[in-house]
Design a protein around this motif. Sequence first.
Motif, PDB file in Angstrom:
ATOM      1  N   GLU A   1       6.208   8.657   2.336  1.00 28.55           N
ATOM      2  CA  GLU A   1       6.994   9.409   1.355  1.00 28.55           C
ATOM      3  C   GLU A   1       8.209   8.608   0.883  1.00 28.55           C
ATOM      4  OE1 GLU A   1       6.340  12.135  -0.112  1.00 28.55           O
ATOM      5  OE2 GLU A   1       4.847  13.197   1.105  1.00 28.55           O
ATOM      6  N   ALA A   2       8.882   7.936   1.799  1.00 36.89           N
ATOM      7  CA  ALA A   2      10.081   7.171   1.433  1.00 36.89           C
ATOM      8  C   ALA A   2       9.718   6.032   0.484  1.00 36.89           C
ATOM      9  CB  ALA A   2      10.753   6.623   2.685  1.00 36.89           C
ATOM     10  N   SER A   3       8.606   5.346   0.751  1.00 39.26           N
ATOM     11  CA  SER A   3       8.166   4.263  -0.121  1.00 39.26           C
ATOM     12  C   SER A   3       7.765   4.802  -1.494  1.00 39.26           C
ATOM     13  CB  SER A   3       6.996   3.520   0.514  1.00 39.26           C
ATOM     14  OG  SER A   3       6.533   2.488  -0.330  1.00 39.26           O
ATOM     15  N   TRP A   4       7.146   5.989  -1.517  1.00 37.84           N
ATOM     16  CA  TRP A   4       6.738   6.596  -2.789  1.00 37.84           C
ATOM     17  C   TRP A   4       7.963   6.924  -3.648  1.00 37.84           C
ATOM     18  CZ3 TRP A   4       2.701   6.727  -5.720  1.00 37.84           C
ATOM     19  CH2 TRP A   4       2.543   7.701  -6.708  1.00 37.84           C
ATOM     20  N   GLU A   5       9.016   7.420  -3.017  1.00 33.28           N
ATOM     21  CA  GLU A   5      10.249   7.701  -3.755  1.00 33.28           C
ATOM     22  C   GLU A   5      10.817   6.410  -4.349  1.00 33.28           C
ATOM     23  OE1 GLU A   5      12.315  10.636  -4.406  1.00 33.28           O
ATOM     24  OE2 GLU A   5      10.246  11.342  -4.190  1.00 33.28           O
ATOM     25  N   LYS A   6      10.782   5.326  -3.594  1.00 30.37           N
ATOM     26  CA  LYS A   6      11.256   4.045  -4.109  1.00 30.37           C
ATOM     27  C   LYS A   6      10.410   3.583  -5.288  1.00 30.37           C
ATOM     28  CE  LYS A   6      13.158   2.323   0.270  1.00 30.37           C
ATOM     29  NZ  LYS A   6      13.033   1.298   1.341  1.00 30.37           N
ATOM     30  N   ILE A   7       9.103   3.829  -5.199  1.00 33.76           N
ATOM     31  CA  ILE A   7       8.210   3.451  -6.298  1.00 33.76           C
ATOM     32  C   ILE A   7       8.583   4.193  -7.571  1.00 33.76           C
ATOM     33  CG2 ILE A   7       5.843   3.760  -7.152  1.00 33.76           C
ATOM     34  CD1 ILE A   7       4.859   2.985  -4.347  1.00 33.76           C
ATOM     35  N   LEU A   8       8.818   5.490  -7.462  1.00 33.04           N
ATOM     36  CA  LEU A   8       9.133   6.284  -8.653  1.00 33.04           C
ATOM     37  C   LEU A   8      10.488   5.877  -9.240  1.00 33.04           C
ATOM     38  CD1 LEU A   8       7.863   9.802  -7.485  1.00 33.04           C
ATOM     39  CD2 LEU A   8       6.677   8.099  -8.883  1.00 33.04           C
ATOM     40  N   ARG A   9      11.443   5.546  -8.372  1.00 37.00           N
ATOM     41  CA  ARG A   9      12.729   5.067  -8.886  1.00 37.00           C
ATOM     42  C   ARG A   9      12.556   3.702  -9.567  1.00 37.00           C
ATOM     43  NH1 ARG A   9      14.757   7.299  -3.867  1.00 37.00           N
ATOM     44  NH2 ARG A   9      14.795   5.232  -2.899  1.00 37.00           N
TER      45      ARG A   9
ATOM     46  N   GLY B   1       0.829  -1.190   0.000  1.00 34.17           N
ATOM     47  CA  GLY B   1       0.000   0.000   0.000  1.00 34.17           C
ATOM     48  C   GLY B   1       0.860   1.236   0.000  1.00 34.17           C
ATOM     49  N   LEU B   2       0.237   2.376   0.215  1.00 31.11           N
ATOM     50  CA  LEU B   2       0.960   3.650   0.190  1.00 31.11           C
ATOM     51  C   LEU B   2       0.979   4.336   1.557  1.00 31.11           C
ATOM     52  CD1 LEU B   2      -0.307   5.101  -3.208  1.00 31.11           C
ATOM     53  CD2 LEU B   2       1.820   3.887  -2.752  1.00 31.11           C
ATOM     54  N   LEU B   3       0.315   3.748   2.543  1.00 28.48           N
ATOM     55  CA  LEU B   3       0.312   4.319   3.884  1.00 28.48           C
ATOM     56  C   LEU B   3       1.230   3.505   4.783  1.00 28.48           C
ATOM     57  CD1 LEU B   3      -3.509   5.025   4.465  1.00 28.48           C
ATOM     58  CD2 LEU B   3      -1.792   6.461   3.320  1.00 28.48           C
TER      59      LEU B   3
END
Length: 405
Positions: free
Chosen positions: A251-259, A239-241
């Motif tokens: 936020e840290a997981s979202w950055e990993k997703i975009l990378r 998930g994203l939460l």
Amino acid sequence: MPKLSINNRHLAYGVDVDNIFWVQQAILRRIDVRSSLDEQLILDILVDCLIDPLVSSGTYTRDSVYGSVDGNDTAPAALERRLSERIDIYGEPNVRDDFSLVYEELRAVLDVAGDKFVKHVVGRSPGGRYPRYFQAVFLAFWELIIRENMRVSARSEAAFKLRGIGTARGQLNIPGGGGDWTAEDKRKNIDVAKGAIRDAFEADPGSLRDAAQFGLASHLERILQNSVTEQSLFETKQGLLTLGATRKFDEASWEKILRSITAIANMGPDHTGYLVIGVADDEKDVRRVHQMDGIDPVKSRSSRFDVVGIGREAAVRGEILKKYFDWVSDKLAGSDLAPDLRRRVASGISLVDYHGRAVILVEITPSPEPSFYKNVMYERSGSGVRAVEQTDYMRLFRRFTRPRT
């Protein structure tokens, strides 16, 4: 290839033949699948879906649609042309989507039935071959869903209506043995099956067939299955939460997703990858999701993945699922991904209903050239991501200049 080949010895590699739908439901035998009779059955069904009025099912028809008969015989040439024209008009993607939609719905009804197709519908024990019974039932579902714009209103009722209709005392009367299955006999049995299950259907305003709004579980299942051999093209997130005391956007997981998205897009011009949000790949996360959200996972058919869905996160945010999905879509559309990649990713996002769990599926189509994320080039290293040294940029650029396969 060992990971993709079919085996029947329950080895640690390959696809176990007993887990393939046709064998699992005892519609075909193991040896039939190894002899590609499943492909033959799908061809017979597709011809019936696309050609109206029906034509007979048999070797002559199959050879005709493949153009493999005597060139002096005008009848098969006309049938081949007729089918090709029908596919052109219908559209190949629409054929695939509608076939998958009906297959998925019928498969869901069989799941509710709780027994193998051969036992539930035909009243027989596994060991024989019953493709014509499946063909008749599939066409009944096809005509009600696709041609009459209906949907299953109650899967349990549909399963009840199918019980025993292929037994000796049932309503279907399908001839055994080999030879052609005549169009007239097929028509009678399809109509019988439609009559038996019609009360379990209702008018559909169109949402069921709108794949752009809600994707198909069977498509997700294929992606999950292929991830075994294509780890570098596949990424999952529960998930994203965060799963801590405070449920906030990670936020840290979202950055990993975009990378990861950037790295997958950099695999080359011939590769399409996927990001799946709502699927856990860590047992610790599964336990934490259950503890925090009271959600038990749904196992994928291959039992390799735990589908926890994202509906629980929408509830945490106090939103309906559609609003949460739109929020994720907007975050992708406004992200720092390379502009061309960002546009394609934002247009390739969909919701998938996987047996009651809503999953976000993001398709990552390749760029015409390598992509950067915040001025850094990334690439996959197995299932991980690593930054590419500037002195190594040319190697990635060469991936995109090679002739496409």
